[in-house]
Design an enzyme around this catalytic site. Structure first.
Site, PDB file in Angstrom:
ATOM      1  N   HIS A  30      -7.590  38.613 -13.273  1.00 35.43           N
ATOM      2  CA  HIS A  30      -7.798  37.200 -13.620  1.00 35.43           C
ATOM      3  C   HIS A  30      -9.011  37.026 -14.521  1.00 35.43           C
ATOM      4  CE1 HIS A  30      -4.857  36.659 -10.521  1.00 35.43           C
ATOM      5  NE2 HIS A  30      -4.750  35.402 -10.843  1.00 35.43           N
ATOM      6  N   PRO A  31      -8.877  36.209 -15.549  1.00 37.29           N
ATOM      7  CA  PRO A  31     -10.017  35.966 -16.436  1.00 37.29           C
ATOM      8  C   PRO A  31     -11.058  35.089 -15.731  1.00 37.29           C
ATOM      9  CG  PRO A  31      -8.242  34.472 -17.017  1.00 37.29           C
ATOM     10  CD  PRO A  31      -7.695  35.394 -15.943  1.00 37.29           C
ATOM     11  N   GLN A  73      -5.169  29.254 -20.262  1.00 35.36           N
ATOM     12  CA  GLN A  73      -5.780  28.303 -21.212  1.00 35.36           C
ATOM     13  C   GLN A  73      -5.524  26.875 -20.734  1.00 35.36           C
ATOM     14  OE1 GLN A  73      -7.657  28.677 -24.017  1.00 35.36           O
ATOM     15  NE2 GLN A  73      -7.702  26.452 -24.293  1.00 35.36           N
ATOM     16  N   GLU A 119      -4.643  25.819 -17.735  1.00 37.22           N
ATOM     17  CA  GLU A 119      -5.264  25.555 -16.420  1.00 37.22           C
ATOM     18  C   GLU A 119      -6.765  25.316 -16.564  1.00 37.22           C
ATOM     19  OE1 GLU A 119      -1.911  28.360 -14.256  1.00 37.22           O
ATOM     20  OE2 GLU A 119      -3.846  29.172 -14.898  1.00 37.22           O
ATOM     21  N   GLN A 120      -7.419  26.144 -17.387  1.00 34.57           N
ATOM     22  CA  GLN A 120      -8.868  26.011 -17.508  1.00 34.57           C
ATOM     23  C   GLN A 120      -9.232  24.750 -18.285  1.00 34.57           C
ATOM     24  OE1 GLN A 120     -11.419  29.338 -18.026  1.00 34.57           O
ATOM     25  NE2 GLN A 120      -9.969  30.841 -17.240  1.00 34.57           N
ATOM     26  N   CYS A 127      -7.625  28.081  -7.816  1.00 35.30           N
ATOM     27  CA  CYS A 127      -6.513  27.425  -8.515  1.00 35.30           C
ATOM     28  C   CYS A 127      -7.096  26.260  -9.303  1.00 35.30           C
ATOM     29  CB  CYS A 127      -5.473  26.958  -7.488  1.00 35.30           C
ATOM     30  SG  CYS A 127      -4.061  26.154  -8.246  1.00 35.30           S
ATOM     31  N   ALA A 128      -7.298  26.501 -10.612  1.00 33.57           N
ATOM     32  CA  ALA A 128      -8.022  25.512 -11.431  1.00 33.57           C
ATOM     33  C   ALA A 128      -7.274  24.179 -11.513  1.00 33.57           C
ATOM     34  CB  ALA A 128      -8.245  26.076 -12.838  1.00 33.57           C
TER      35      ALA A 128
HETATM   36  N1  LIG Z   1     -10.862  33.122 -12.288  1.00 31.40           N
HETATM   37  C1  LIG Z   1      -9.923  32.151 -12.182  1.00 31.40           C
HETATM   38  O1  LIG Z   1      -9.815  31.472 -11.169  1.00 31.40           O
HETATM   39  N2  LIG Z   1      -9.090  31.978 -13.254  1.00 31.40           N
HETATM   40  C2  LIG Z   1      -8.096  31.030 -13.253  1.00 31.40           C
HETATM   41  N3  LIG Z   1      -7.702  30.198 -12.281  1.00 31.40           N
HETATM   42  C3  LIG Z   1      -6.662  29.427 -12.772  1.00 31.40           C
HETATM   43  O2  LIG Z   1      -6.076  28.548 -12.171  1.00 31.40           O
HETATM   44  N4  LIG Z   1      -6.397  29.784 -14.052  1.00 31.40           N
HETATM   45  C4  LIG Z   1      -7.268  30.790 -14.409  1.00 31.40           C
HETATM   46  O3  LIG Z   1      -7.388  31.379 -15.491  1.00 31.40           O
END
Ligand SMILES: NC(=O)NC1=NC(=O)NC1=O
Length: 190
Positions: free
Chosen positions: A83-84, A101, A103-104, A138-139
């Site tokens: 995960h980034p 992209q 989500e963030q 979960c962004a």
């Molecule tokens: N480290 C993260 O939580 N990454 C992320 N959560 C997400 O919901 N999208 C992402 O890229």
């Protein structure tokens, strides 16, 4: 495209559509294809969960000057490492996957002040130094303030606890990505 359409997909087609429901882990989707015919879309998700739960987890903790140094060989932590970071280098360099992209950006991470970005980067670095995998949340179910709060709080957790929380967040991300696919592919009523 409905359940019958999904059940008649070749594994290539299935991968094309569902290949990134777990970030950068298409092997999970490729494995879940074997479970067709699915009697519901929930069964696709069940297959993902079973794959993840089947991954090895062997955790030893070494006590070193009163720290817990977590030495472990875990399949589950490998998923987290795919995960980034939130508002990390992939975001700045524009190399996030389409899903990440979106989500963030939705969580407001593309419009941070420089102070917010610095704090998030510091916390992410501390988190990765402690746990050896990235903070995952979960962004889509958070905004930047909640992300900062959660990251600070979870930084205090035990590694074994944090691993399971992270995997739980991965499952939430997966659920929402499947919902998006079904909605976009007009598999669900919009
Ligand atoms: N480290 C993260 O939580 N990454 C992320 N959560 C997400 O919901 N999208 C992402 O890229």
């Amino acid at each position: 495209m409905d359940l019958d359409a999904v059940n008649s997909m070749s594994y290539e087609q299935f991968l094309d559509i569902f290949g990134n429901i777990i970030e950068k882990c298409p092997i999970i989707t490729a494995a879940v294809w074997s479970r067709r015919p699915f009697s519901s879309f929930g069964e696709v998700e069940d297959g993902v969960h079973e794959f993840i739960e089947s991954l090895p987890i062997s955790v030893e903790f070494l006590e070193e000057n009163s720290h817990k140094i977590c030495t472990k060989k875990q399949g589950k932590e490998g998923i987290l490492r795919c995960h980034p970071d939130l508002a990390g280098r992939e975001l700045t360099s524009g190399t996030l996957t389409m899903e990440s992209q979106e989500e963030q950006r939705g969580a407001g991470l593309t419009s941070l002040t420089s102070q917010e970005r610095e704090r998030l980067t510091l916390l992410n670095t501390q988190y990765k130094e402690k746990f050896g995998f990235p903070f995952v949340i979960c962004a889509k179910m958070a905004d930047k303030d909640k992300i900062m709060r959660e990251l600070s709080a979870r930084l205090q957790n035990d590694p074994s606890v944090e691993l399971l929380i992270g995997i739980d967040e991965v499952k939430k991300i997966c659920h929402l990505r499947i919902q998006d696919i079904l909605r976009k592919g007009s598999l669900l009523p919009t």
